[in-house]
Design a protein around this motif. Structure first.
Motif, PDB file in Angstrom:
ATOM      1  N   TRP A  96       0.809  -1.224   0.000  1.00 48.42           N
ATOM      2  CA  TRP A  96       0.000   0.000   0.000  1.00 48.42           C
ATOM      3  C   TRP A  96       0.837   1.268   0.000  1.00 48.42           C
ATOM      4  O   TRP A  96       0.307   2.352   0.243  1.00 48.42           O
ATOM      5  N   LEU A  99      -0.245   4.582  -1.510  1.00 42.46           N
ATOM      6  CA  LEU A  99      -1.330   5.333  -0.900  1.00 42.46           C
ATOM      7  C   LEU A  99      -0.867   6.180   0.280  1.00 42.46           C
ATOM      8  O   LEU A  99      -1.446   7.236   0.552  1.00 42.46           O
ATOM      9  N   TYR A 100       0.157   5.710   1.003  1.00 40.26           N
ATOM     10  CA  TYR A 100       0.518   6.431   2.237  1.00 40.26           C
ATOM     11  C   TYR A 100       1.870   7.137   2.185  1.00 40.26           C
ATOM     12  O   TYR A 100       2.139   7.994   3.020  1.00 40.26           O
ATOM     13  N   PRO A 263      -4.542  -0.157   4.192  1.00 40.73           N
ATOM     14  CA  PRO A 263      -3.975   1.194   3.994  1.00 40.73           C
ATOM     15  C   PRO A 263      -4.466   2.243   4.992  1.00 40.73           C
ATOM     16  O   PRO A 263      -4.816   3.361   4.606  1.00 40.73           O
TER      17      PRO A 263
END
Length: 443
Positions: A96, A99-100, A263
């Motif tokens: 993920w 996304l972060y 996420p």
């Protein structure tokens, strides 16, 4: 069976029957302990090798166990192992991260090409007082980086561009191999990234392979040579510290992994602007994490540290410790220091012993006047350094990590139960009324 509900109870409630007690199902402790020991061994193999292939024999073991049961349901011990291993696989492959992870990198102006702008370089491997010296230089007003800060910002920015320049990726070319085969164009790129973060003092504890490339593009740097320990004393200290390193790696690996299993960490990018954009400002300005971190900065560092910092130690046949160096003999140990001495003029070198060197000595060598501090250098703990230096931020991060571990565990169990009920054909307690009614009618 003896634990079944009476026949008068409607079929739609049969699935709510309590599970059999150990005495009713002939519970035996030895097979359970043997099974847990086997899975623990596989889990340790996965952690040591960081290989997702460790999941294959574990999954085979679980599947064979499932085939011998009436229902496809895992016991709590095997569910826990599955949960931990799945966490590890997601962490290892950075599922993920898009996304972060903030795309922000250092944006300070660069004064001159092919020049890091470094003022001070701490020439020493780990367990030689590098963290103590790094903190002391910070007290003197220099922006001092330890290896965590370096890997977090300038070196990560460099690796992203180096992978792109070579037409490869982090899975095909490790950080250690990239440094070991660094061409002149790569050194110039490395200097550019360091200058963008405005690094003024640098200690490459655990990234000793980078010392020579960095010094080669730092023409005006002054070097603090810290060879105050002989090889034998250094080796004993390093070996005694290894169990603590493994605990720190394990803690760092799993502490906030809960925010990356799903996420959840993307919430940091949502919350950061509401708290003044401190994480993004830290990344843009290049402020070292080891010299100041609030809860959000600490949390973000904990989440990305494995990919940016710990993966720099990824071993290969040619680079056994990645960007770090392993000195097996006294000759290798002395040669590393001697190579650095040969690169730097005597006027720009100072032999240091953190037990005896004072702030006044550093100020005189670095020509800092007036000297902001005086006396002996305060000793800094090297084990769980960030946790000790920023206890409030570490406590907040740990609490958040535990909360999301609990949330993930509940979701994992719910999904596993739903799947197992689907496979066995028995409606689970999560099934809707219509599904349970249909199953009762079929019965």
């Amino acid at each position: 069976s003896s634990h079944a509900l009476p026949s008068c109870v409607p079929h739609r409630l049969q699935h709510r029957a309590r599970p059999p007690l150990p005495a009713e199902r002939g519970f035996e402790m030895v097979p359970v302990l043997r099974s847990l020991a086997w899975m623990a061994l596989l889990g340790m193999w996965f952690f040591v090798t960081l290989s997702p292939w460790a999941l294959l024999p574990w999954a085979t073991c679980v599947w064979m166990w499932v085939l011998g049961r009436e229902r496809c349901s895992l016991g709590w011990g095997k569910r826990l192992v599955a949960f931990v291993v799945l966490n590890s696989v997601v962490k290892y492959h950075h599922v993920w991260n898009f996304l972060y992870e903030f795309p922000t990198q250092c944006e300070n102006p660069v004064q001159s090409a092919n020049n890091t702008g470094l003022q001070v370089f701490i020439a020493a491997p780990g367990k030689m007082g590098t963290r103590t010296m790094s903190h002391a230089l910070n007290q003197l007003g220099l922006r001092s980086y330890h290896s965590e800060d370096f890997n977090m910002m300038p070196f990560w920015g460099f690796m992203l561009k180096e992978w792109e320049r070579r037409g490869t990726s982090e899975w095909r070319l490790t950080m250690g191999e990239a440094v070991a085969t660094l061409p002149a164009a790569g050194r110039e790129l490395l200097a550019h990234e360091i200058a963008k973060c405005r690094v003024e003092a640098l200690a490459l504890d655990g990234a000793e392979r980078l010392a020579v490339p960095v010094l080669a593009v730092s023409p005006d740097v002054k070097v603090l040579v810290m060879q105050w320990r002989g090889f034998d004393a250094w080796k004993v200290s390093s070996q005694n510290f290894m169990p603590i390193v493994m605990m720190m790696v394990f803690y760092g690996y799993y502490n906030c992994q809960s925010l990356a299993f799903l996420p959840w960490a993307a919430l940091i990018r949502v919350l950061d602007p509401l708290f003044g954009g401190r994480v993004e400002q830290m990344l843009r300005d290049g402020a070292p994490v080891t010299e100041g971190a609030g809860p959000l900065q600490y949390l973000y560092f904990d989440i990305v540290a494995y990919r940016r910092h710990m993966m720099s130690w990824h071993p290969t046949p040619t680079t056994p410790l990645g960007t770090g160096l392993i000195f097996e003999t006294e000759e290798e140990y002395n040669s590393w220091f001697e190579e650095i001495r040969q690169m730097i003029p005597p006027a720009n070198r100072m032999e240091c012993d953190p037990r005896k060197t004072t702030f006044e000595d550093l100020c005189e060598f670095l020509q800092i006047s007036p000297c902001p501090s005086s006396g002996r250098l305060p000793r800094t703990q090297n084990s769980f350094a960030l946790t000790r230096d920023f206890p409030f931020a570490a406590s907040v991060a740990a609490c958040i990590g535990l909360v999301f571990h609990f949330v993930n565990w509940r979701l994992f169990n719910a999904i596993q139960l739903r799947v197992s009920q689907r496979v066995s054909g028995t409606p689970s307690e999560f099934a809707g009324t219509a599904v349970r009614a249909k199953a009762a009618k079929d019965d």
